[in-house]
Design a protein around this motif. Structure first.
Motif, PDB file in Angstrom:
ATOM      1  N   MET A 167       0.849  -1.194   0.000  1.00 37.13           N
ATOM      2  CA  MET A 167       0.000   0.000   0.000  1.00 37.13           C
ATOM      3  C   MET A 167       0.888   1.250   0.000  1.00 37.13           C
ATOM      4  SD  MET A 167      -3.116   1.058   0.023  1.00 37.13           S
ATOM      5  CE  MET A 167      -3.894  -0.495   0.435  1.00 37.13           C
ATOM      6  N   PRO A 168       0.705   2.148  -0.984  1.00 37.77           N
ATOM      7  CA  PRO A 168       1.535   3.356  -1.005  1.00 37.77           C
ATOM      8  C   PRO A 168       1.246   4.246   0.190  1.00 37.77           C
ATOM      9  CG  PRO A 168      -0.161   3.428  -2.707  1.00 37.77           C
ATOM     10  CD  PRO A 168      -0.222   2.069  -2.109  1.00 37.77           C
ATOM     11  N   ALA A 169       2.288   4.891   0.696  1.00 37.97           N
ATOM     12  CA  ALA A 169       2.120   5.792   1.842  1.00 37.97           C
ATOM     13  C   ALA A 169       1.437   7.073   1.397  1.00 37.97           C
ATOM     14  CB  ALA A 169       3.481   6.102   2.449  1.00 37.97           C
ATOM     15  N   SER A 170       0.588   7.610   2.278  1.00 35.41           N
ATOM     16  CA  SER A 170      -0.164   8.827   1.968  1.00 35.41           C
ATOM     17  C   SER A 170       0.246   9.956   2.892  1.00 35.41           C
ATOM     18  CB  SER A 170      -1.669   8.586   2.131  1.00 35.41           C
ATOM     19  OG  SER A 170      -2.125   7.552   1.301  1.00 35.41           O
ATOM     20  N   SER A 171       0.121  11.164   2.400  1.00 37.60           N
ATOM     21  CA  SER A 171       0.206  12.341   3.258  1.00 37.60           C
ATOM     22  C   SER A 171      -0.908  13.285   2.834  1.00 37.60           C
ATOM     23  CB  SER A 171       1.568  13.031   3.130  1.00 37.60           C
ATOM     24  OG  SER A 171       1.720  13.596   1.842  1.00 37.60           O
ATOM     25  N   VAL A 172      -1.305  14.158   3.744  1.00 30.79           N
ATOM     26  CA  VAL A 172      -2.377  15.098   3.438  1.00 30.79           C
ATOM     27  C   VAL A 172      -1.977  16.478   3.922  1.00 30.79           C
ATOM     28  CG1 VAL A 172      -3.604  14.435   5.565  1.00 30.79           C
ATOM     29  CG2 VAL A 172      -4.834  15.638   3.750  1.00 30.79           C
ATOM     30  N   LEU A 184      -7.839  24.391   0.712  1.00 32.39           N
ATOM     31  CA  LEU A 184      -7.382  23.488  -0.331  1.00 32.39           C
ATOM     32  C   LEU A 184      -6.720  22.285   0.332  1.00 32.39           C
ATOM     33  CD1 LEU A 184      -6.866  22.839  -3.332  1.00 32.39           C
ATOM     34  CD2 LEU A 184      -4.714  24.123  -3.123  1.00 32.39           C
ATOM     35  N   ILE A 185      -7.234  21.097   0.036  1.00 27.70           N
ATOM     36  CA  ILE A 185      -6.728  19.866   0.629  1.00 27.70           C
ATOM     37  C   ILE A 185      -6.068  19.045  -0.471  1.00 27.70           C
ATOM     38  CG2 ILE A 185      -7.358  17.761   1.867  1.00 27.70           C
ATOM     39  CD1 ILE A 185     -10.054  19.651   2.399  1.00 27.70           C
ATOM     40  N   THR A 186      -4.851  18.615  -0.223  1.00 31.21           N
ATOM     41  CA  THR A 186      -4.110  17.796  -1.184  1.00 31.21           C
ATOM     42  C   THR A 186      -3.667  16.506  -0.512  1.00 31.21           C
ATOM     43  OG1 THR A 186      -3.272  19.788  -2.293  1.00 31.21           O
ATOM     44  CG2 THR A 186      -2.154  17.710  -2.766  1.00 31.21           C
ATOM     45  N   VAL A 187      -4.087  15.376  -1.067  1.00 31.03           N
ATOM     46  CA  VAL A 187      -3.662  14.064  -0.587  1.00 31.03           C
ATOM     47  C   VAL A 187      -2.729  13.477  -1.638  1.00 31.03           C
ATOM     48  CG1 VAL A 187      -4.376  11.795   0.225  1.00 31.03           C
ATOM     49  CG2 VAL A 187      -5.893  13.762   0.555  1.00 31.03           C
ATOM     50  N   THR A 188      -1.563  13.032  -1.217  1.00 28.84           N
ATOM     51  CA  THR A 188      -0.601  12.465  -2.155  1.00 28.84           C
ATOM     52  C   THR A 188      -0.255  11.025  -1.773  1.00 28.84           C
ATOM     53  OG1 THR A 188       1.272  13.345  -0.881  1.00 28.84           O
ATOM     54  CG2 THR A 188       0.421  14.708  -2.667  1.00 28.84           C
ATOM     55  N   GLN A 189      -0.096  10.211  -2.800  1.00 32.44           N
ATOM     56  CA  GLN A 189       0.399   8.836  -2.651  1.00 32.44           C
ATOM     57  C   GLN A 189       1.425   8.631  -3.760  1.00 32.44           C
ATOM     58  OE1 GLN A 189      -2.902   6.104  -2.814  1.00 32.44           O
ATOM     59  NE2 GLN A 189      -3.387   6.328  -0.644  1.00 32.44           N
ATOM     60  N   ASP A 190       2.680   8.560  -3.361  1.00 37.79           N
ATOM     61  CA  ASP A 190       3.761   8.449  -4.339  1.00 37.79           C
ATOM     62  C   ASP A 190       3.646   9.584  -5.374  1.00 37.79           C
ATOM     63  OD1 ASP A 190       4.735   6.286  -2.947  1.00 37.79           O
ATOM     64  OD2 ASP A 190       3.661   4.832  -4.187  1.00 37.79           O
ATOM     65  N   ASP A 191       3.388   9.272  -6.639  1.00 33.61           N
ATOM     66  CA  ASP A 191       3.329  10.321  -7.656  1.00 33.61           C
ATOM     67  C   ASP A 191       1.899  10.712  -8.003  1.00 33.61           C
ATOM     68  OD1 ASP A 191       2.646   7.952  -8.845  1.00 33.61           O
ATOM     69  OD2 ASP A 191       3.802   8.273 -10.677  1.00 33.61           O
ATOM     70  N   PRO A 197      -6.293   4.755  -2.984  1.00 32.28           N
ATOM     71  CA  PRO A 197      -6.637   3.666  -2.053  1.00 32.28           C
ATOM     72  C   PRO A 197      -6.666   4.150  -0.599  1.00 32.28           C
ATOM     73  CG  PRO A 197      -4.932   2.965  -3.607  1.00 32.28           C
ATOM     74  CD  PRO A 197      -5.086   4.442  -3.782  1.00 32.28           C
ATOM     75  N   GLU A 198      -7.666   3.674   0.135  1.00 34.46           N
ATOM     76  CA  GLU A 198      -7.794   3.958   1.565  1.00 34.46           C
ATOM     77  C   GLU A 198      -7.947   5.441   1.877  1.00 34.46           C
ATOM     78  OE1 GLU A 198      -8.236   1.469   3.659  1.00 34.46           O
ATOM     79  OE2 GLU A 198      -7.998   0.134   1.947  1.00 34.46           O
ATOM     80  N   VAL A 199      -8.455   6.198   0.925  1.00 34.98           N
ATOM     81  CA  VAL A 199      -8.766   7.612   1.150  1.00 34.98           C
ATOM     82  C   VAL A 199     -10.249   7.788   0.860  1.00 34.98           C
ATOM     83  CG1 VAL A 199      -8.290  10.000   0.521  1.00 34.98           C
ATOM     84  CG2 VAL A 199      -6.425   8.311   0.513  1.00 34.98           C
ATOM     85  N   ASN A 200     -11.022   7.991   1.913  1.00 36.76           N
ATOM     86  CA  ASN A 200     -12.481   8.042   1.800  1.00 36.76           C
ATOM     87  C   ASN A 200     -13.040   9.270   2.502  1.00 36.76           C
ATOM     88  OD1 ASN A 200     -12.540   5.360   0.605  1.00 36.76           O
ATOM     89  ND2 ASN A 200     -12.203   4.559   2.675  1.00 36.76           N
ATOM     90  N   LEU A 260     -12.769  13.485   6.286  1.00 35.92           N
ATOM     91  CA  LEU A 260     -11.848  12.919   5.311  1.00 35.92           C
ATOM     92  C   LEU A 260     -10.926  11.950   6.043  1.00 35.92           C
ATOM     93  CD1 LEU A 260     -10.425  12.813   2.528  1.00 35.92           C
ATOM     94  CD2 LEU A 260      -9.087  14.804   3.263  1.00 35.92           C
ATOM     95  N   ASP A 261     -10.949  10.694   5.627  1.00 35.67           N
ATOM     96  CA  ASP A 261     -10.144   9.651   6.267  1.00 35.67           C
ATOM     97  C   ASP A 261      -9.030   9.240   5.305  1.00 35.67           C
ATOM     98  OD1 ASP A 261      -9.071   7.279   7.308  1.00 35.67           O
ATOM     99  OD2 ASP A 261     -10.968   6.699   8.228  1.00 35.67           O
ATOM    100  N   VAL A 262      -7.793   9.553   5.681  1.00 30.95           N
ATOM    101  CA  VAL A 262      -6.634   9.233   4.857  1.00 30.95           C
ATOM    102  C   VAL A 262      -5.813   8.179   5.591  1.00 30.95           C
ATOM    103  CG1 VAL A 262      -4.577  10.152   3.707  1.00 30.95           C
ATOM    104  CG2 VAL A 262      -6.616  11.597   3.950  1.00 30.95           C
ATOM    105  N   ASP A 263      -6.050   6.930   5.237  1.00 30.32           N
ATOM    106  CA  ASP A 263      -5.317   5.827   5.880  1.00 30.32           C
ATOM    107  C   ASP A 263      -5.391   5.896   7.401  1.00 30.32           C
ATOM    108  OD1 ASP A 263      -4.624   4.980   3.379  1.00 30.32           O
ATOM    109  OD2 ASP A 263      -2.568   5.711   3.460  1.00 30.32           O
ATOM    110  N   GLY A 264      -6.541   6.289   7.943  1.00 25.65           N
ATOM    111  CA  GLY A 264      -6.707   6.354   9.392  1.00 25.65           C
ATOM    112  C   GLY A 264      -6.467   7.717   9.998  1.00 25.65           C
TER     113      GLY A 264
END
Length: 430
Positions: A1-6, A20-27, A198-201, A309-313
């Motif tokens: 699972m790619p790591a996420s940051s928000v 403005l909300i930005t969620v990133t996973q790898d590229d 993935p895992e961002v809901n 907003l749930d980003v990997d918990g």
């Protein structure tokens, strides 16, 4: 699972919201804009400057040769201090995947039509009545109260140009035609929205669709100030010799309603009471007008989209301007309460107003583990009690880090943009 940051970037519009909300996973990146507006009496800078900064930030983030892009635009509710920025044509060049608005804006929803029409009628009627209160003009305290009542009522009317763009009406649009979601859905499953990552809901928790809650949000047609409007419209025009020049209306014609409209909305039972009304006393009752405007303000606030907003918990809580009634709907539901408890991030509701963050939430749910809370705020002279210092002290006492738009302070996690145009927080992957 790619790591996420928000990352959450709060733009300093003044007394208004733009996040403005930005969620990133790898590229990969997913972007959401929550609101873009400011109160007319609480601007920190020209709103157009903020709109252009947002579009510029999106353009810089876009891949070469592609337009600035937002996956989601959320307009939490139709108050002017949350949506007026969407009236500007700079949004024509932005590609938007989806637009989320409160179900109240859905003209095909019978419950929504009833509630929205009631709120709009109430705002127009109240503005008309405030404009017919000359007895207050010689009293500074009453004049200030009427001014504040007018400000609240006018804000409750929202901004049609902005809403036209959000809903793609009357030749207002984004670069494309985005999907429109009216939230929350009547059914539970569509209110958990999966993003492209993935895992961002997103969990949409409000506003309530409960019939009893809807009734509380709809201003009652028996309200005394609506009876005042009915009585004033029924008065014959002055025929005195000294009244040769018609009085100039204080407010634009769009904020007036006809006697027929008011009679239809209020009902015949109030017409029979007309002879018993003491018009000079009623028109001069500025405290009641101000109270009515406050009730109307709260009603529209409680139509706000309330989501997590749930980003990997890592959970981020956005409440719009939800006030006590809307919060009750959340906190009394065990599953919803769990989602808003111990969040990594909390968007402080209604600019820090005393009635927008319940004591129960602060004391028993937000936790004591270093939540970051952002306060979108700019000073409005009439509202000296906003933000509420007791609320801010209570949050701070629970180890909550408060980031104020008007006085941001950088630290290891908070970055501040040039000229305090924005401040942002980044939460790394768990």
């Amino acid at each position: 699972m790619p790591a996420s940051s928000v990352t959450v970037r709060m733009y300093d519009v003044g007394f208004g919201d733009a996040f403005l909300i930005t969620v990133t996973q790898d590229d990969q990146a997913w972007r959401m804009l929550v609101d873009c507006g400011v109160h007319s009496q609480g601007k920190a800078r020209p709103l157009l400057d903020v709109v252009r900064a947002i579009v510029s930030d999106l353009t810089e983030a876009a891949a070469p040769g592609t337009p600035p892009t937002l996956d989601v635009v959320v307009a939490t509710h139709h108050h002017a201090d949350h949506i007026t920025g969407f009236a500007y044509d700079d949004w024509d060049k932005v590609h938007v995947g989806e637009v989320w608005v409160s179900f109240v804006e859905d003209d095909s929803d019978d419950d929504a039509k009833t509630l929205k029409n009631g709120l709009a009628r109430a705002a127009k009627s109240l503005n008309t009545l405030i404009g017919r209160a000359p007895a207050a003009l010689n009293d500074e305290t009453r004049t200030l109260a009427l001014g504040l009542a007018h400000t609240l009522a006018l804000n409750s009317l929202g901004n049609e140009d902005a809403m036209d763009r959000l809903l793609g009406r009357n030749n207002k649009h984004f670069l494309n035609v985005p999907k429109i979601r009216y939230l929350p859905d009547k059914f539970a499953r569509p209110n958990v929205i999966r993003t492209s990552l993935p895992e961002v809901n997103v969990h949409v928790l409000g506003p309530s669709r409960d019939p009893d809650q809807l009734k509380r949000m709809n201003p009652p047609t028996s309200a005394r100030w609506l009876a005042m409007q009915q009585a004033l419209d029924a008065e014959p025009a002055s025929e005195s010799a000294g009244d040769q020049t018609p009085a100039k209306p204080i407010f634009d014609e769009i904020y007036t309603v006809t006697p027929d409209e008011v009679s239809h909305d209020i009902g015949i039972e109030l017409v029979s009471t007309l002879a018993t009304l003491n018009l000079p006393t009623l028109v001069d009752d500025t405290s009641e007008l101000l109270a009515a405007a406050s009730i109307l303000e709260r009603s529209v606030n409680n139509t706000s989209i309330f989501f997590v907003l749930d980003v990997d918990g890592t959970r981020l809580v956005f409440v719009g301007d939800s006030q006590q009634g809307a919060w009750d709907h959340i906190l009394q539901d065990p599953a919803a309460r769990a989602l808003v408890s111990e969040p990594a991030f909390y968007k402080i509701g209604h600019h820090g107003s005393h009635n927008a963050t319940p004591r129960d939430y602060v004391t028993n749910a937000i936790g004591n583990h270093g939540t970051y809370a952002m306060l979108p705020y700019g000073k409005v002279e009439q509202w000296g009690d906003i933000p509420n210092e007791t609320l801010l002290t209570a949050l701070t006492g629970l180890n909550t880090h408060i980031v104020r738009a008007d006085t941001p302070v950088a630290d290891a996690r908070v970055h501040v943009g040039p000229g305090n145009l924005w401040s942002e927080i980044t939460f790394p992957a768990i």
